[in-house]
Design a protein around this motif. Structure first.
Motif, short mmCIF file in Angstrom:
data_model
loop_
_atom_site.label_atom_id
_atom_site.label_comp_id
_atom_site.label_asym_id
_atom_site.label_seq_id
_atom_site.Cartn_x
_atom_site.Cartn_y
_atom_site.Cartn_z
N CYS A 174 42.44 54.82 43.37
CA CYS A 174 42.39 53.99 42.17
C CYS A 174 42.27 54.89 40.95
O CYS A 174 41.58 55.91 40.98
N MET A 200 41.16 53.83 37.99
CA MET A 200 40.28 53.25 36.97
C MET A 200 39.01 54.07 36.73
O MET A 200 38.39 53.97 35.69
N GLY A 201 38.61 54.84 37.74
CA GLY A 201 37.50 55.77 37.54
C GLY A 201 36.14 55.15 37.25
O GLY A 201 35.34 55.76 36.52
N CYS A 202 35.85 53.96 37.77
CA CYS A 202 34.53 53.35 37.54
C CYS A 202 33.45 54.28 38.12
O CYS A 202 33.58 54.78 39.25
N PHE A 229 30.57 53.91 39.32
CA PHE A 229 29.73 53.51 40.45
C PHE A 229 30.53 53.34 41.74
O PHE A 229 30.04 52.82 42.73
N CYS A 230 31.82 53.75 41.70
CA CYS A 230 32.71 53.38 42.81
C CYS A 230 33.25 54.61 43.53
O CYS A 230 33.80 55.52 42.90
N THR A 232 35.80 54.71 45.59
CA THR A 232 37.27 54.77 45.52
C THR A 232 37.69 55.44 44.21
O THR A 232 38.63 56.24 44.17
N MET A 272 40.31 48.57 47.91
CA MET A 272 40.64 49.76 47.12
C MET A 272 41.70 49.42 46.07
O MET A 272 42.68 48.74 46.37
N GLU A 295 42.99 48.73 41.75
CA GLU A 295 42.92 47.68 40.72
C GLU A 295 44.16 46.79 40.92
O GLU A 295 45.29 47.21 40.62
#
Ligand code: SF4
Length: 350
Positions: free
Chosen positions: A110, A112-114, A116-117, A119, A158, A160
């Motif tokens: 992914c 998006m690079g959050c 807390f995640c 993935t 997994m 977005e």
């Protein structure tokens, strides 16, 4: 070669007509692919040997290879599937009181690079084809006994989903076709980290449910946790939610991950209540599930209950989501991450 399982029934009808065959051949083909789950053209006994040979020259039937299945003591099941290029994706079956929900992936990795995640930590590899998205559902359906068949589908694994929009829409068309797996759009929920313009488009093109990963109550906080917020800040995201064409009697689910000392204060709860005012919503509170590799802590039980009470007192439906499948690492990306960081890297293919 065209992968026939990445085509909707309408597209298959079109494809066979272009070959000079009647449209019903396309519908038959779709049924064989998605109801019988065939792996090769030779299995289509309704077609002549000549037609099967002709089709197999130009097209292929893609199926997912199960690389691993893990069963949790709480009934959660996690599958790892190996794609043709060696990438691994995951799907998870989550048992509820009277039904099961299947959570599927839409991308390998992914972008998006959050924060807390897990993935997000992997980075992005590629979008999944419609056959790889819908194929996770078919593979689970084939692997499960009747009493465990998924009733609900969530695109929350997994990736977005709205960053792979066209393939997501085709996968939804495939999964909801009555000649295939025949899932109701009402039983499908698409989750997003907040790609605002695509939220509106999703509402225009489908009647599936929407889940928004909000996880913060101001832009400074959300910018740090979810980089997508710098493109679509909270106000823009919530405006898109207000414009989302909700099916009758449906509400938008807002996911809120509670991180100790970061977004779990009483002020956060009050701000959240103000933000969601006038949006038909329900709120899922998810106490952070402590995982290796992430710099966050699990909130105290009392602060979780306090947070819930503040929202409930303001007439919101608020559910505290129990963390299922902890013993098999069922949260998004955890299986992959664990393997990538152990010696057992052969499975990942990266
Ligand atoms: S939470 Fe979802 S959108 Fe964010 S990095 Fe993880 S998979 Fe991507």
């Amino acid at each position: 070669m065209t992968d026939l399982k990445s085509l909707s029934c309408k597209e298959l009808e079109h494809l066979v007509r272009e070959r000079g065959l009647p449209a019903f051949r396309g519908r038959q083909l779709f049924k064989w692919l998605w109801q019988k789950g065939i792996h090769s053209f030779d299995e289509i006994t309704e077609f002549s040997v000549a037609l099967r040979a002709e089709l197999s020259k130009d097209y292929r039937i893609y199926h997912l290879e199960q690389a691993k299945r893990l069963d949790s003591s709480d009934g959660t099941i996690k599958w790892a599937y190996k794609l043709k290029d060696g990438l691994i994706i995951e799907a998870v079956l989550i048992p509820e009181k009277d039904h099961t929900t299947l959570c599927v992936s839409t991308q390998a990795g992914c972008a998006m690079g959050c924060a807390f995640c897990l993935t997000g930590k992997m980075g992005f590899y590629r979008n999944l084809a419609p056959s790889e998205i819908a194929g996770q559902v078919l593979a689970a359906v084939q692997d499960l006994p009747p009493e465990q068949q998924p009733r609900n589908l969530v695109f929350m694994g997994m990736g977005e989903p709205l960053a792979n929009f066209n393939n997501l829409i085709t996968a939804i068309e495939i999964l909801t076709c009555d000649l295939g797996l025949n899932f109701s759009q009402r039983r499908i929920t698409v989750s997003t980290s907040g790609i605002a313009p695509k939220i509106v488009e999703l509402g225009e093109r489908t009647s599936v449910g929407l889940a928004v990963s909000l996880h913060a109550t101001n832009n400074t906080q959300r910018d740090r946790l979810m980089p997508i917020n710098r493109s679509y800040p909270i106000e823009t995201l919530l405006e898109a939610c207000r414009s989302f064409r909700l099916p009758p009697r449906r509400r938008i689910t807002f996911e809120y991950l509670l991180l100790k000392g970061i977004n779990d204060t009483r002020e956060d709860a009050q701000r959240l209540a103000r933000l969601l005012k006038a949006i038909p919503s329900k709120i899922n509170l998810i106490p952070f599930n402590q995982s290796a590799g992430l710099p966050f802590r699990e909130p105290d039980r009392n602060s979780v209950l306090d947070f819930q009470k503040i929202l409930k007192d303001r007439n919101y439906t608020v559910i505290i989501r129990k963390s299922k499948g902890r013993d098999i690492k069922a949260a998004c990306g955890q299986l992959f991450y664990q393997q990538q960081n152990s010696e057992d890297t052969a499975l990942t293919g990266y």
